[in-house]
Design a protein around this motif. Structure first.
Motif, PDB file in Angstrom:
ATOM      1  N   ILE A 133       0.832  -1.206   0.000  1.00  0.00           N
ATOM      2  CA  ILE A 133       0.000   0.000   0.000  1.00  0.00           C
ATOM      3  C   ILE A 133       0.866   1.254   0.000  1.00  0.00           C
ATOM      4  O   ILE A 133       0.608   2.207  -0.742  1.00  0.00           O
ATOM      5  N   THR A 134       1.914   1.256   0.815  1.00  0.00           N
ATOM      6  CA  THR A 134       2.791   2.427   0.909  1.00  0.00           C
ATOM      7  C   THR A 134       3.501   2.707  -0.408  1.00  0.00           C
ATOM      8  O   THR A 134       3.539   3.852  -0.881  1.00  0.00           O
ATOM      9  N   LEU A 135       4.065   1.679  -1.018  1.00  0.00           N
ATOM     10  CA  LEU A 135       4.817   1.855  -2.257  1.00  0.00           C
ATOM     11  C   LEU A 135       3.948   2.435  -3.369  1.00  0.00           C
ATOM     12  O   LEU A 135       4.368   3.353  -4.084  1.00  0.00           O
ATOM     13  N   GLN A 136       2.742   1.899  -3.514  1.00  0.00           N
ATOM     14  CA  GLN A 136       1.877   2.385  -4.584  1.00  0.00           C
ATOM     15  C   GLN A 136       1.306   3.758  -4.270  1.00  0.00           C
ATOM     16  O   GLN A 136       1.214   4.619  -5.155  1.00  0.00           O
ATOM     17  N   THR A 137       0.935   3.983  -3.022  1.00  0.00           N
ATOM     18  CA  THR A 137       0.376   5.280  -2.644  1.00  0.00           C
ATOM     19  C   THR A 137       1.387   6.394  -2.887  1.00  0.00           C
ATOM     20  O   THR A 137       1.039   7.488  -3.350  1.00  0.00           O
ATOM     21  N   ARG A 138       2.642   6.126  -2.598  1.00  0.00           N
ATOM     22  CA  ARG A 138       3.689   7.136  -2.794  1.00  0.00           C
ATOM     23  C   ARG A 138       3.788   7.555  -4.263  1.00  0.00           C
ATOM     24  O   ARG A 138       4.017   8.724  -4.577  1.00  0.00           O
ATOM     25  N   THR A 139       3.576   6.615  -5.178  1.00  0.00           N
ATOM     26  CA  THR A 139       3.654   6.954  -6.606  1.00  0.00           C
ATOM     27  C   THR A 139       2.471   7.801  -7.054  1.00  0.00           C
ATOM     28  O   THR A 139       2.553   8.491  -8.069  1.00  0.00           O
ATOM     29  N   LYS A 168       8.757   0.969  10.833  1.00  0.00           N
ATOM     30  CA  LYS A 168       9.279   2.319  11.035  1.00  0.00           C
ATOM     31  C   LYS A 168      10.455   2.631  10.110  1.00  0.00           C
ATOM     32  O   LYS A 168      10.493   3.686   9.463  1.00  0.00           O
ATOM     33  N   THR A 169      11.414   1.719  10.035  1.00  0.00           N
ATOM     34  CA  THR A 169      12.580   1.949   9.181  1.00  0.00           C
ATOM     35  C   THR A 169      12.175   2.048   7.722  1.00  0.00           C
ATOM     36  O   THR A 169      12.638   2.939   6.986  1.00  0.00           O
ATOM     37  N   PHE A 170      11.313   1.137   7.302  1.00  0.00           N
ATOM     38  CA  PHE A 170      10.835   1.152   5.908  1.00  0.00           C
ATOM     39  C   PHE A 170      10.099   2.446   5.608  1.00  0.00           C
ATOM     40  O   PHE A 170      10.368   3.110   4.591  1.00  0.00           O
ATOM     41  N   THR A 172      10.240   5.304   7.121  1.00  0.00           N
ATOM     42  CA  THR A 172      11.154   6.448   7.181  1.00  0.00           C
ATOM     43  C   THR A 172      11.845   6.641   5.838  1.00  0.00           C
ATOM     44  O   THR A 172      11.957   7.771   5.336  1.00  0.00           O
ATOM     45  N   SER A 173      12.286   5.541   5.238  1.00  0.00           N
ATOM     46  CA  SER A 173      12.950   5.636   3.927  1.00  0.00           C
ATOM     47  C   SER A 173      11.978   6.138   2.861  1.00  0.00           C
ATOM     48  O   SER A 173      12.362   6.907   1.969  1.00  0.00           O
ATOM     49  N   GLN A 174      10.710   5.730   2.962  1.00  0.00           N
ATOM     50  CA  GLN A 174       9.708   6.174   1.996  1.00  0.00           C
ATOM     51  C   GLN A 174       9.411   7.664   2.145  1.00  0.00           C
ATOM     52  O   GLN A 174       9.243   8.376   1.156  1.00  0.00           O
ATOM     53  N   VAL A 175       9.348   8.137   3.378  1.00  0.00           N
ATOM     54  CA  VAL A 175       9.103   9.562   3.619  1.00  0.00           C
ATOM     55  C   VAL A 175      10.262  10.395   3.092  1.00  0.00           C
ATOM     56  O   VAL A 175      10.066  11.448   2.473  1.00  0.00           O
ATOM     57  N   LYS A 176      11.489   9.913   3.323  1.00  0.00           N
ATOM     58  CA  LYS A 176      12.666  10.637   2.825  1.00  0.00           C
ATOM     59  C   LYS A 176      12.616  10.739   1.296  1.00  0.00           C
ATOM     60  O   LYS A 176      12.936  11.781   0.716  1.00  0.00           O
TER      61      LYS A 176
END
Length: 248
Positions: A133-139, A168-170, A172-176
């Motif tokens: 969900i995070t990976l696709q939402t970011r795009t 959290k670590t994952f 954080t990298s996505q937010v960066k």
């Protein structure tokens, strides 16, 4: 396959505001049966409903796939207890819709429904779905469609609250990696998107904190010059919030 189905497969189509009476009746009839089953039928029948939805989620017709995603949202609102019990099945269907290769409408409906579902289950036990969900939402944060962009920012901000220790670590990298998009859309051409972005920026702010191993650096060294400059110019109140919370 008729010409209509071929046309749907060939390009993304908007959901029409008006539909033929026969089709509207068919859609209403289908979801009336689903709603009735959810409320009154035995568990065996409910499993059959999800089997039907899973089959229609794979249908060549984008309209039928869109209908499934919208129906899942209706279920979440009407029977939240069923959502919790069958969340893995539901999340699997929604993630599939989130990655729809043809229809932006299916993707948008999946984003909106995921926001509802995650709110109902409070992000608990998402497992690997969180990553998908995070990976696709970011795009989708930079999508050309204003409505899709708005919904994606809402969902991304919600994910920030549900990352927990495990992700959290994952996250954080996505937010960066998303930082530039967050800065750009603070000045989005659509005021509602800009507002949603600002709210999401606040939600993601804890993930922008410097790590402890950088504590030997001076306060000035720790600050991100690009981020500080842009926030100082466009959103000084956000910059003040970050400073006050020792994020920058």
């Amino acid at each position: 396959m008729d010409q209509t189905e071929r046309r749907i497969l060939g390009q993304p189509l908007p959901v029409p505001t008006t539909q033929p009476k026969k089709r509207r009746t068919s859609m209403m009839s289908f979801f009336s049966k689903v709603s009735w089953t959810l409320r009154f039928q035995k568990q065996e029948s409910l499993k059959n409903v999800f089997s039907i939805l899973a089959e229609r989620a794979q249908d060549p017709s984008a309209k039928k796939r869109h209908m499934v995603m919208r129906g899942l949202g209706t279920m979440a609102c009407e029977t939240p207890d069923k959502v919790i019990k069958y969340k893995k099945i539901i999340l699997d269907l929604l993630v599939h819709g989130l990655y729809d290769p043809v229809s932006a409408e299916v993707i948008h409906e999946s984003v909106k429904t995921l926001t509802i579902i995650l709110g109902k289950i409070q992000g608990k036990s998402l497992g690997s779905f969180f990553v998908d969900i995070t990976l696709q939402t970011r795009t989708l944060l930079d999508d050309e469609n204003d409505n899709l962009r708005y919904s994606a920012f809402i969902l991304f901000g919600q994910l920030a609250a549900f990352a927990g220790r495990k992700w959290k670590t994952f996250f954080t990298s996505q937010v960066k990696q998303t930082q530039d998009s967050l800065l750009i859309h603070l000045q989005d051409r659509n005021p509602q998107v800009a507002k949603a972005c600002k709210t999401t920026f606040r939600s993601c702010s804890p993930y922008l904190r410097e790590r402890k191993e950088n504590s030997f650096q001076t306060e000035e060294d720790q600050r991100n010059p690009k981020l500080c400059r842009q926030l100082s110019h466009y959103h000084p109140e956000l910059l003040q919030f970050f400073y006050a919370n020792k994020i920058l």
